[in-house]
Design an enzyme around this catalytic site. Sequence first.
Site, PDB file in Angstrom:
ATOM      1  N   TRP A   3      86.442  15.366  88.743  1.00 34.50           N
ATOM      2  CA  TRP A   3      86.579  16.476  88.815  1.00 34.50           C
ATOM      3  C   TRP A   3      85.122  17.489  89.069  1.00 34.50           C
ATOM      4  O   TRP A   3      85.401  18.796  89.729  1.00 34.50           O
ATOM      5  CB  TRP A   3      86.778  17.089  87.697  1.00 34.50           C
ATOM      6  CG  TRP A   3      86.076  16.688  86.393  1.00 34.50           C
ATOM      7  CD1 TRP A   3      84.931  16.967  86.195  1.00 34.50           C
ATOM      8  CD2 TRP A   3      86.716  15.219  85.737  1.00 34.50           C
ATOM      9  NE1 TRP A   3      84.315  16.146  84.524  1.00 34.50           N
ATOM     10  CE2 TRP A   3      85.912  15.363  85.013  1.00 34.50           C
ATOM     11  CE3 TRP A   3      87.990  14.753  86.041  1.00 34.50           C
ATOM     12  CZ2 TRP A   3      85.704  13.776  84.175  1.00 34.50           C
ATOM     13  CZ3 TRP A   3      87.939  13.332  84.995  1.00 34.50           C
ATOM     14  CH2 TRP A   3      86.835  13.415  84.761  1.00 34.50           C
ATOM     15  N   GLU A  16      89.344  19.750  82.273  1.00 36.08           N
ATOM     16  CA  GLU A  16      88.950  20.211  80.989  1.00 36.08           C
ATOM     17  C   GLU A  16      89.819  19.903  80.005  1.00 36.08           C
ATOM     18  O   GLU A  16      89.386  19.808  78.882  1.00 36.08           O
ATOM     19  CB  GLU A  16      88.723  21.908  81.017  1.00 36.08           C
ATOM     20  CG  GLU A  16      87.342  22.052  82.364  1.00 36.08           C
ATOM     21  CD  GLU A  16      85.768  21.400  81.445  1.00 36.08           C
ATOM     22  OE1 GLU A  16      86.123  21.177  80.143  1.00 36.08           O
ATOM     23  OE2 GLU A  16      85.068  21.579  82.247  1.00 36.08           O
ATOM     24  N   GLN A  21      88.909  16.740  73.352  1.00 37.09           N
ATOM     25  CA  GLN A  21      89.206  15.641  72.484  1.00 37.09           C
ATOM     26  C   GLN A  21      89.721  14.063  72.419  1.00 37.09           C
ATOM     27  O   GLN A  21      90.324  13.180  72.151  1.00 37.09           O
ATOM     28  CB  GLN A  21      90.400  15.866  71.125  1.00 37.09           C
ATOM     29  CG  GLN A  21      89.724  16.884  69.958  1.00 37.09           C
ATOM     30  CD  GLN A  21      90.952  17.744  69.907  1.00 37.09           C
ATOM     31  OE1 GLN A  21      92.078  18.026  70.263  1.00 37.09           O
ATOM     32  NE2 GLN A  21      90.441  17.487  68.388  1.00 37.09           N
ATOM     33  N   LEU A  59      97.634   9.611  76.865  1.00 36.55           N
ATOM     34  CA  LEU A  59      96.788  10.342  76.897  1.00 36.55           C
ATOM     35  C   LEU A  59      96.461  11.234  75.666  1.00 36.55           C
ATOM     36  O   LEU A  59      95.718  11.305  75.107  1.00 36.55           O
ATOM     37  CB  LEU A  59      96.744  11.479  78.130  1.00 36.55           C
ATOM     38  CG  LEU A  59      95.196  12.681  78.135  1.00 36.55           C
ATOM     39  CD1 LEU A  59      94.217  10.863  78.404  1.00 36.55           C
ATOM     40  CD2 LEU A  59      95.509  13.411  78.695  1.00 36.55           C
ATOM     41  N   GLY A  60      97.830  11.296  74.976  1.00 39.26           N
ATOM     42  CA  GLY A  60      97.795  11.393  72.835  1.00 39.26           C
ATOM     43  C   GLY A  60      97.920  13.262  73.441  1.00 39.26           C
ATOM     44  O   GLY A  60      96.990  13.581  74.659  1.00 39.26           O
ATOM     45  N   TYR A  61      97.545  14.078  72.342  1.00 41.95           N
ATOM     46  CA  TYR A  61      97.769  15.023  72.120  1.00 41.95           C
ATOM     47  C   TYR A  61      98.733  16.173  73.229  1.00 41.95           C
ATOM     48  O   TYR A  61      98.246  16.896  73.843  1.00 41.95           O
ATOM     49  CB  TYR A  61      96.393  15.847  72.415  1.00 41.95           C
ATOM     50  CG  TYR A  61      94.880  15.374  70.622  1.00 41.95           C
ATOM     51  CD1 TYR A  61      95.472  15.576  69.710  1.00 41.95           C
ATOM     52  CD2 TYR A  61      94.600  14.635  71.265  1.00 41.95           C
ATOM     53  CE1 TYR A  61      94.557  15.423  68.303  1.00 41.95           C
ATOM     54  CE2 TYR A  61      93.453  13.463  70.183  1.00 41.95           C
ATOM     55  CZ  TYR A  61      93.906  13.868  68.951  1.00 41.95           C
ATOM     56  OH  TYR A  61      92.151  13.620  68.120  1.00 41.95           O
ATOM     57  N   TYR A 111      85.166  28.062  75.012  1.00 42.66           N
ATOM     58  CA  TYR A 111      84.975  26.492  75.753  1.00 42.66           C
ATOM     59  C   TYR A 111      85.605  26.329  76.797  1.00 42.66           C
ATOM     60  O   TYR A 111      84.952  26.460  78.356  1.00 42.66           O
ATOM     61  CB  TYR A 111      84.513  25.708  75.396  1.00 42.66           C
ATOM     62  CG  TYR A 111      84.049  24.712  76.033  1.00 42.66           C
ATOM     63  CD1 TYR A 111      83.344  23.941  76.742  1.00 42.66           C
ATOM     64  CD2 TYR A 111      85.125  23.619  77.114  1.00 42.66           C
ATOM     65  CE1 TYR A 111      82.565  23.151  77.693  1.00 42.66           C
ATOM     66  CE2 TYR A 111      85.238  22.451  77.256  1.00 42.66           C
ATOM     67  CZ  TYR A 111      84.114  22.367  78.030  1.00 42.66           C
ATOM     68  OH  TYR A 111      83.639  21.531  78.765  1.00 42.66           O
TER      69      TYR A 111
END
Length: 213
Positions: A3, A16, A21, A59-61, A111
């Site tokens: 990126w 991003e 996390q 990847l999770g979440y 952010y």
Amino acid sequence: MPWRKTRDPYKILVSEVMLQQTQVERVIPFYTEFTRRFPTAKKLARAPLRDVLAAWQGLGYNRRAKYLHTAAKLLCSAESLRSGEMNGSPTPPRRLSASQFARRLPGVGPYTRGAVLAFAFNQPEVFIETNIRTVFLHHFRGTMIYHSNVSDAELLPLVAESLRRSKMQPRDFYAAMMDYGAHLKSRGIKLNNRSSHYAKQSRLEGSARQKRA
């Protein structure tokens, strides 16, 4: 980090959101495959959610994938399509405008929004993340700001002043701050537990997060 080689705001947004996390090493292969499968916000917006979740699997979440899918739909509104910003052309003007990212998007906080505006559009946004936080906590030891419950509100003016005094391009400044913070951590300087925003992340292996993913 792939990126870092693009100015495409959509791809920077993807990176991003993935990096929320999640460590860089884990993100890289997912980012590469995800942007190959959904190379533009228009492609992502038109894809079924089940396909987006399948590409995100591991990847999770997973809620991040749903938020990103919804954000792509908002960015690809009828107004954007009429303006030609979403034509998928790799040539200027950019496929997405800075003003589109100034709006409220799901899963996109101060952010992430600031990072997209800085890295994609080179705007002098002021924001902070874990590595930048480490840099400022490390270099302001011995001052009144260095205590056990430092808020980002105390650090943000220092970030803004450092950006101004550096006379660097915003995207270069923030890349340097993040890399320097990662370097400090690799040397054993880990100070984010002094932040009022610090929360220790639980281990992924064997966790409920891993099972859900």
